[in-house]
Design an enzyme around this catalytic site. Structure first.
Site, PDB file in Angstrom:
ATOM      1  N   TYR A   1      -3.320  25.789  23.904  1.00  0.00           N
ATOM      2  CA  TYR A   1      -2.318  25.005  23.412  1.00  0.00           C
ATOM      3  C   TYR A   1      -2.518  24.400  22.379  1.00  0.00           C
ATOM      4  O   TYR A   1      -3.722  23.810  22.056  1.00  0.00           O
ATOM      5  CB  TYR A   1      -1.740  23.803  24.299  1.00  0.00           C
ATOM      6  CG  TYR A   1      -0.924  22.920  23.694  1.00  0.00           C
ATOM      7  CD1 TYR A   1       0.497  23.064  23.473  1.00  0.00           C
ATOM      8  CD2 TYR A   1      -1.241  21.681  23.472  1.00  0.00           C
ATOM      9  CE1 TYR A   1       1.327  22.455  22.949  1.00  0.00           C
ATOM     10  CE2 TYR A   1      -0.557  20.696  22.754  1.00  0.00           C
ATOM     11  CZ  TYR A   1       0.701  20.995  22.575  1.00  0.00           C
ATOM     12  OH  TYR A   1       1.545  20.232  22.030  1.00  0.00           O
TER      13      TYR A   1
ATOM     14  N   HIS B   1       6.023  16.451  11.565  1.00  0.00           N
ATOM     15  CA  HIS B   1       5.861  15.065  12.219  1.00  0.00           C
ATOM     16  C   HIS B   1       6.010  13.964  11.334  1.00  0.00           C
ATOM     17  O   HIS B   1       5.932  12.825  11.864  1.00  0.00           O
ATOM     18  CB  HIS B   1       4.662  15.356  13.058  1.00  0.00           C
ATOM     19  CG  HIS B   1       4.871  16.266  14.320  1.00  0.00           C
ATOM     20  ND1 HIS B   1       5.272  17.416  14.000  1.00  0.00           N
ATOM     21  CD2 HIS B   1       4.455  16.109  15.420  1.00  0.00           C
ATOM     22  CE1 HIS B   1       5.076  18.156  15.112  1.00  0.00           C
ATOM     23  NE2 HIS B   1       4.866  17.149  16.200  1.00  0.00           N
TER      24      HIS B   1
ATOM     25  N   ASN C   1      -2.718  13.640  17.194  1.00  0.00           N
ATOM     26  CA  ASN C   1      -2.627  13.289  18.573  1.00  0.00           C
ATOM     27  C   ASN C   1      -3.717  12.274  18.886  1.00  0.00           C
ATOM     28  O   ASN C   1      -4.923  12.340  18.740  1.00  0.00           O
ATOM     29  CB  ASN C   1      -2.944  14.589  19.607  1.00  0.00           C
ATOM     30  CG  ASN C   1      -1.998  14.905  20.482  1.00  0.00           C
ATOM     31  OD1 ASN C   1      -1.451  14.013  21.077  1.00  0.00           O
ATOM     32  ND2 ASN C   1      -1.715  16.022  20.795  1.00  0.00           N
TER      33      ASN C   1
ATOM     34  N   TYR D   1       3.528 -32.135  31.949  1.00  0.00           N
ATOM     35  CA  TYR D   1       2.529 -30.906  32.201  1.00  0.00           C
ATOM     36  C   TYR D   1       1.961 -30.316  30.865  1.00  0.00           C
ATOM     37  O   TYR D   1       1.177 -29.782  30.577  1.00  0.00           O
ATOM     38  CB  TYR D   1       3.574 -29.825  32.592  1.00  0.00           C
ATOM     39  CG  TYR D   1       4.079 -30.149  34.041  1.00  0.00           C
ATOM     40  CD1 TYR D   1       3.611 -30.987  34.945  1.00  0.00           C
ATOM     41  CD2 TYR D   1       4.799 -29.201  34.632  1.00  0.00           C
ATOM     42  CE1 TYR D   1       4.051 -31.164  36.070  1.00  0.00           C
ATOM     43  CE2 TYR D   1       5.145 -29.104  35.888  1.00  0.00           C
ATOM     44  CZ  TYR D   1       4.811 -30.408  36.667  1.00  0.00           C
ATOM     45  OH  TYR D   1       4.964 -30.644  38.041  1.00  0.00           O
TER      46      TYR D   1
ATOM     47  N   ARG E   1      -0.911 -32.560  30.655  1.00  0.00           N
ATOM     48  CA  ARG E   1      -1.961 -32.258  31.684  1.00  0.00           C
ATOM     49  C   ARG E   1      -2.385 -30.859  32.097  1.00  0.00           C
ATOM     50  O   ARG E   1      -3.288 -30.473  32.838  1.00  0.00           O
ATOM     51  CB  ARG E   1      -1.178 -32.797  32.917  1.00  0.00           C
ATOM     52  CG  ARG E   1      -1.898 -33.055  34.247  1.00  0.00           C
ATOM     53  CD  ARG E   1      -1.270 -33.965  35.176  1.00  0.00           C
ATOM     54  NE  ARG E   1       0.151 -34.194  35.309  1.00  0.00           N
ATOM     55  CZ  ARG E   1       1.002 -33.908  36.250  1.00  0.00           C
ATOM     56  NH1 ARG E   1       0.617 -33.530  37.294  1.00  0.00           N
ATOM     57  NH2 ARG E   1       2.321 -34.347  36.137  1.00  0.00           N
TER      58      ARG E   1
ATOM     59  N   PHE F   1      -3.578  11.149  25.167  1.00  0.00           N
ATOM     60  CA  PHE F   1      -2.863  10.605  24.094  1.00  0.00           C
ATOM     61  C   PHE F   1      -1.741   9.580  24.522  1.00  0.00           C
ATOM     62  O   PHE F   1      -1.274   9.027  23.672  1.00  0.00           O
ATOM     63  CB  PHE F   1      -2.216  11.646  23.304  1.00  0.00           C
ATOM     64  CG  PHE F   1      -1.421  12.455  24.327  1.00  0.00           C
ATOM     65  CD1 PHE F   1      -0.192  12.016  25.035  1.00  0.00           C
ATOM     66  CD2 PHE F   1      -1.804  13.844  24.617  1.00  0.00           C
ATOM     67  CE1 PHE F   1       0.494  12.709  25.762  1.00  0.00           C
ATOM     68  CE2 PHE F   1      -0.925  14.782  25.449  1.00  0.00           C
ATOM     69  CZ  PHE F   1      -0.050  14.233  25.959  1.00  0.00           C
TER      70      PHE F   1
ATOM     71  N   GLU G   1       8.077  16.015  26.852  1.00  0.00           N
ATOM     72  CA  GLU G   1       7.335  14.618  26.926  1.00  0.00           C
ATOM     73  C   GLU G   1       8.434  13.819  27.575  1.00  0.00           C
ATOM     74  O   GLU G   1       9.127  12.965  26.877  1.00  0.00           O
ATOM     75  CB  GLU G   1       6.995  14.263  25.561  1.00  0.00           C
ATOM     76  CG  GLU G   1       5.794  15.292  25.162  1.00  0.00           C
ATOM     77  CD  GLU G   1       5.797  15.466  23.540  1.00  0.00           C
ATOM     78  OE1 GLU G   1       6.319  14.525  22.573  1.00  0.00           O
ATOM     79  OE2 GLU G   1       5.290  16.533  23.037  1.00  0.00           O
TER      80      GLU G   1
END
Length: 526
Positions: A58, A88, A200, A284, A287, A332, A417
């Site tokens: 791959y 990309h 990646n 609070y 405290r 990844f 994906e």
């Protein structure tokens, strides 16, 4: 030695958020070690052998994502790598800060130098050149879903390697073509798998996490100090910070915060002045500082510990183990950091939430000697009333940003994906929350100093008194209304520049006070 005072060895050294920041700011230099270079060459040779043999692996001689079954010829393997960077590069939105982009390059170089990615020495040397010469690629902020790596931002980050994209160079945004003219560089010819190895990974998420670690750490430290100032200004009780109480519920963050605040209040005439008063307990927001600040510190520590694992990991795909074993896995995937970033985002928001409550408490006029709205002549003057509107707005905005990005997932890549982390969105969002927190703390610092003034001539503890004096060199006591935005601007500057932290360190050193009572290594080293 993997790290010296002025060098870090990529691939061999143990990288932390603090070291990455030092490299990015030029305080130490990163170099690729000889041992790492041997591993890089070995891994690269494995990739070359795979291409020669033609066995499908791959991303080396197949397409990407849903095209993983599409075989790529030996002649086309190089074109594939150039194409992946271009196809990309689909980021949108404003560019990220250049320091974050530089951190991305540093983190990617650390991961690739481990020698399991099949990338070439010349490509890594070019990335190192960009870091050393502050030629930082322009990276859009939006477009990553945080799985299959931060594909879009990493593609933009490495477009300059092949002569495309833009960079920030000598304080100017210029095209890579112009950079090459200025520096006599030429585009690289990427070999098989190199483009995929570059894009990646989780470096966009991790670089944002580094900034969150740095900024939230500063806010945590300053929130304790400012909270202690507010306790003095409103004459709260020191008893909720006693060690005896917190040993019975020993969360690490709680014990640390209680110890710090108690140390800061030590020797205060203001605290001694009301030791026999009738008040039984404080609200609070005073405290419960150890419990609330402490919980946020625990969240910070959790992110820091997970981030250090990530900074020293191999996060691309496929992984080249050896000649006989390449693995297409999911290293990844951003989920390990995405969930911790969402936790840190909530922690930052809660620090701002309780800070806003202390500001509101200071305005009520219920503490003896402190007037309503922190000003004597109100009616004609609004005093500090509207400053709290700003902190309320910021605290509310932060709450809206706390929905966990990691709870969402949208399938991509035609279903290949089908679960993604959205950690990139979480990282940007958490950083936004921390920057809002800095503004809230700035306003609390001004408010605490204003309340502090009404305790004069009583003296505070030595450290808080020095902090008060420093604040007054920047922002004067307000006897009547003025443009408070100018004061806030000064306050934000003090928070960002860590002014009050520096004073704590200076006074402690000068007076030979033990820092061990104020700080613990777990929460200070990153």
């Amino acid at each position: 030695m993997f790290t010296t005072s002025d060098h870090f060895l990529y691939g061999e050294g143990y990288l932390t958020a603090g070291l990455a920041i030092k490299i990015a700011r030029g305080k130490i230099k990163g170099i690729i070690s000889e041992a790492s270079r041997k591993n890089i060459v070995r891994s690269r040779q494995v990739v070359e052998n795979i291409v020669e043999k033609g066995h499908p692996v791959y991303g080396i001689n197949t397409g990407f994502g849903p095209l993983c079954t599409t075989k790529i010829s030996k002649e086309e393997t190089k074109i594939l790598q150039s194409n992946i960077l271009q196809s990309h590069s689909v980021g949108v939105g404003e560019p990220i800060d250049s320091e974050i982009a530089k951190l991305m390059m540093i983190l990617k170089l650390q991961s690739l130098s481990k020698g399991y990615s099949g990338i070439s020495e010349k490509t890594l040397d070019r990335i190192l050149w960009h870091i050393d010469n502050d030629a930082i690629p322009v990276v859009p902020s939006q477009g990553s879903v945080g799985a299959s790596g931060d594909l879009a931002p990493l593609s933009h980050l490495f477009l300059p390697l092949i002569g495309l994209g833009k960079v920030m160079y000598e304080k100017e945004m210029i095209s890579t073509a112009e950079l090459f003219k200025k520096t006599k560089l030429n585009p690289l010819d990427l070999g098989p798998k190199e483009g995929l190895a570059l894009i990646n990974g989780t470096q966009f998420i991790a670089a944002h996490a580094i900034k969150i670690i740095e900024k939230l750490h500063s806010c945590l430290s300053q929130a304790d100090i400012i909270g202690a100032m507010m306790i003095e200004g409103l004459q709260g009780s020191v008893k909720p910070f006693f060690r005896e109480l917190h040993q019975l519920r020993p969360f690490k963050g709680n014990i640390h915060v209680a110890s710090r605040v108690k140390s800061l209040l030590k020797g205060s005439e203001i605290m001694e002045d009301h030791i026999d008063c009738d008040r039984v307990q404080d609200p609070y927001s005073l405290r419960c500082i150890p419990q609330v600040h402490g919980a946020s510190r625990n969240a910070w520590l959790h992110l820091k510990e997970l981030l250090e694992v990530e900074l020293n990991s191999v996060t691309d795909n496929p992984i080249i183990i050896n000649e006989d074993l390449t693995i297409s896995g999911g290293s990844f995937h951003g989920q390990p950091l995405a969930m911790a970033i969402d936790y840190a985002c909530l922690a930052a928001s809660e620090l701002g939430n309780i800070s806003d409550r202390r500001i509101y408490l200071a305005l009520e006029g219920n503490s003896p000697g402190v007037p309503k709205l922190l000003m004597e002549n109100t009616g004609i003057n609004s005093g500090y009333m509207i400053l709290q509107y700003t902190t309320a707005a910021l605290a509310s905005e932060n709450k809206g940003l706390c929905f966990p990005s990691s709870a969402d997932s949208i399938p991509t890549s035609l279903g290949q994906e089908d679960h993604v982390s959205m950690g990139s969105i979480g990282g940007r969002k958490a950083l936004n929350v921390v920057e809002n927190l800095e503004k809230i703390l700035a306003i609390e610092l001004l408010t605490a100093a204003q309340a502090f003034e009404f305790r004069k001539p009583l003296k505070s503890g030595i450290i808080l008194d020095e902090i008060y004096k420093e604040v007054r060199t920047k922002v004067s006591f307000a006897k009547e209304d003025r443009v408070f935005a100018d004061d806030i601007e000064e306050g934000v500057k003090m928070i960002k520049e860590k002014t009050i932290i520096n004073i704590v360190n200076q006074v402690s050193e000068r007076e030979e006070l033990s820092l061990e009572t104020l700080f613990s290594k777990d929460f200070e080293v990153y």
